[in-house]
Design an enzyme around this catalytic site. Structure first.
Site, mmCIF file in Angstrom:
data_model
loop_
_atom_site.group_PDB
_atom_site.id
_atom_site.type_symbol
_atom_site.label_atom_id
_atom_site.label_comp_id
_atom_site.label_asym_id
_atom_site.label_seq_id
_atom_site.Cartn_x
_atom_site.Cartn_y
_atom_site.Cartn_z
ATOM 1 N N HIS A 1 0.859 -1.176 0.000
ATOM 2 C CA HIS A 1 0.000 0.000 0.000
ATOM 3 C C HIS A 1 0.905 1.238 0.000
ATOM 4 C CE1 HIS A 1 -0.221 0.752 4.586
ATOM 5 N NE2 HIS A 1 0.797 -0.021 4.325
ATOM 6 N N ASP B 1 5.954 -4.686 7.220
ATOM 7 C CA ASP B 1 4.763 -3.931 7.595
ATOM 8 C C ASP B 1 3.715 -4.940 8.077
ATOM 9 O OD1 ASP B 1 2.285 -2.749 7.582
ATOM 10 O OD2 ASP B 1 2.451 -1.874 5.580
ATOM 11 N N GLN C 1 -1.562 -5.417 8.571
ATOM 12 C CA GLN C 1 -2.672 -6.328 8.285
ATOM 13 C C GLN C 1 -2.510 -7.675 8.966
ATOM 14 O OE1 GLN C 1 -5.463 -5.589 6.778
ATOM 15 N NE2 GLN C 1 -4.799 -3.505 6.339
ATOM 16 N N LYS D 1 -6.161 -1.518 14.100
ATOM 17 C CA LYS D 1 -6.549 -2.707 13.333
ATOM 18 C C LYS D 1 -6.631 -3.947 14.231
ATOM 19 C CE LYS D 1 -4.473 -1.031 9.039
ATOM 20 N NZ LYS D 1 -5.607 -0.437 8.332
ATOM 21 N N CYS E 1 -5.747 2.315 -1.282
ATOM 22 C CA CYS E 1 -4.419 2.930 -1.146
ATOM 23 C C CYS E 1 -3.326 2.004 -1.667
ATOM 24 C CB CYS E 1 -4.138 3.325 0.302
ATOM 25 S SG CYS E 1 -5.221 4.642 0.847
#
Lengths: 141, 404
Positions: B121, B198, B201, B224, B362
């Site tokens: 993203h 990252d 998620q 999240k 994104c």
């Protein structure tokens, strides 16, 4: 028919529906029946900025009246621009400039769109008015 | 086995209606909902011990400092970091990535190479592009196949002695792919490159053990994983965090300031300039407590069942295509119906009380790869149910009948 009369007609049509699903269905129908813009006018220059989906609007002057044609890759957006074109196409640029857009509030369109789509709606109205300014200037010259 | 009915009771927002219909919240990859336990932690902070931390001698300041630092330890334990000061509080994943990208400005020179995956993203692309612009480094991209899986043999070819950094998401937000980060890290280390993963998620679905992974940097956002917005963390190996210069100046990040010279505080405070999001940090810890009490193994198992059921039911719809069909994926389904714009689908579903994401998420390069304007994305959390999947299917069918 004058702009005001067309707008009242649109308000009447929308008042017939009980809920927003029916209004969406109607907008989708309007979108499907929108006369398509000529392919040659679907250029980047004619894309309205501020819409999340793509919207092309073309304007040309015919016998001192502005004729709008448009298209979008999203059908609800197409329905929205169809409503605007119905209200403002084939009208004199000065009349378009003088017209208010209160009818949009009266049919509750803005409040039932997502904020991104509502912004797109504002951009569409702005673009139609900008075309009117440009052609009015042309007529006066 | 998870007691979903009981779990749903923890989330007050799930009781609300949208457009006169019961809310079906399927936008969890964007932000998850917040359980009462976390809301209570936020209220408790503001009601009972709201104060600035670290430097106050008064009781409230001591209490706030203790809770904030306890939260750091909770995060350390959750991700199995070796030291608590390897956990830096940030405003979220984007902030964490920018912190590292800025720090590397002084460690990277012209001609060095950095490698990114094709399924990032924007937050894990743009800061590195900015780094390359500043330093003259070259950005290289690991391509993916049509299932949304990285081409690992190409990755191996991209690696060289010039590679200084590799960054990749653990799980793709737009496709749900779980990337083979163990392999990515191992191969990067062989050429001496550092790796940033990252984990935004991944954090809601699995627990990353940063020591077992031997990862150099790992990031995530609290919102999240049932926590508050505006809060997140950066894990960095001590040796790397010591090499990176501070990102912002002021507040707790200083040791001593004179007009001639300033010296910086030790880790983690060197990277925590200004008054932090104290309440957010504490609530982040409360969110991890909540998630761990539910149990990540059970969460993963249940979400996988939801994913399989939703995939199977969605694919029964004529003209529906799923983007992201990796063998190893999480509970994210990105789809389109032929001839239907994702914004139209999203708008109708919203009228039916169903919250999904529409657009490019994104991650425009992914949409460009598939040559589409965007997708409709349904992302499931452990508090979603099969019945909600059924409502989604009915909604998609209704929208399809209206739009085509």
């Amino acid at each position: 028919m004058e702009i005001k009369e067309i707008q009242e007609e649109i308000i009447d049509e929308f008042s017939m529906f009980d809920d927003w699903m029916q209004r969406y269905e109607y907008m989708i129908e309007l979108g499907k029946s929108l006369p398509l813009i000529k392919e040659e006018f679907k250029t980047d220059d004619n894309i309205i900025k501020g819409c999340q989906s793509k919207v092309w609007v073309h304007a040309e002057l015919e016998e001192n009246k502005l004729v709008f044609t448009a298209d979008s890759d999203a059908i609800i957006t197409k329905g929205i621009i169809a409503i605007l074109i119905r209200a403002f196409s084939e009208q004199k640029p000065q009349d378009i400039l003088n017209a208010d857009t209160q009818f949009i509030d009266e049919i509750g369109l803005k409040e039932h769109l997502s904020p991104t789509r509502a912004n797109g709606l504002v951009s569409m109205i702005k673009q139609l008015k900008l075309y009117a300014v440009a052609y009015q200037t042309q007529i006066e010259e | 086995m998870l007691d979903i009915k009981k779990i749903r009771e923890d989330f007050p927002i799930l009781k609300r209606e949208v457009n006169g219909k019961p809310l079906v919240y399927l936008d969890n990859a964007a932000t998850s909902q917040t359980p009462q336990q976390v809301i209570d932690a936020i209220v408790d902070y503001y009601q009972n011990y709201n104060a600035n931390i670290h430097r106050g001698v008064h009781t409230l300041s001591q209490e706030a400092t203790d809770k904030y630092e306890q939260s750091r330890i909770k995060i350390q334990k959750h991700f199995n970091a070796a030291k608590s000061y390897e956990i830096i509080f940030t405003s979220g994943t984007t902030h964490s990535i920018n912190l590292v990208a800025n720090g590397f400005s002084s460690l990277i020179k012209k001609g060095d190479e950095v490698i990114v995956s094709a399924m990032e993203h924007h937050s894990n692309i743009v800061p590195w592009q900015m780094l390359c612009e500043r330093t003259g480094a070259v950005l290289k991209v690991i391509p993916m196949n049509l299932d949304g899986e990285l081409l690992m043999d190409v990755y191996e070819d991209l690696l060289s002695d010039n590679t200084k950094l590799v960054f990749c998401n653990h799980i793709s937000n737009a496709l749900g792919t779980i990337n083979p980060i163990e392999e990515i890290i191992e191969k990067a280390h062989k050429v001496g490159a550092a790796v940033l993963i990252d984990g935004a998620q991944a954090a809601p679905h699995l627990v990353a053990d940063v020591q077992a992974l031997d990862v150099d940097f790992y990031t995530c956002s609290a919102h999240k994983i049932c926590g508050p917005t505006g809060e997140g963390m950066l894990y960095g190996k001590e040796e790397w965090l010591n090499k990176l210069p501070p990102y912002q100046g002021g507040g707790e990040m200083i040791a001593e300031v004179t007009f001639e010279k300033t010296t910086y505080a030790d880790l983690p405070h060197k990277f925590e300039a200004g008054t932090p999001n104290i309440c957010g940090g504490i609530a982040f810890g409360a969110a991890l407590d909540y998630m761990n009490a539910v149990g990540f193994e059970e969460i993963a198992k249940y979400e996988h069942e939801l994913l399989e059921y939703a995939t199977q039911e969605l694919l029964k719809i004529d003209g529906l295509k799923i983007y992201g069909t990796a063998k190893n994926k999480t509970s994210v389904i990105s789809f389109n119906i032929e001839g239907v714009h994702p914004y139209d689908m999203g708008s109708i579903l919203d009228k039916l009380g169903i919250a999904v994401r529409t657009g490019h998420h994104c991650a425009q390069p992914i949409m460009d790869f598939f040559k589409i304007p965007g997708t409709v994305r349904a992302s499931f959390a452990f508090y979603n149910t099969r019945e909600e999947v059924d409502v989604l299917i009915a909604g998609v069918l209704k929208a399809k009948s209206m739009l085509l």
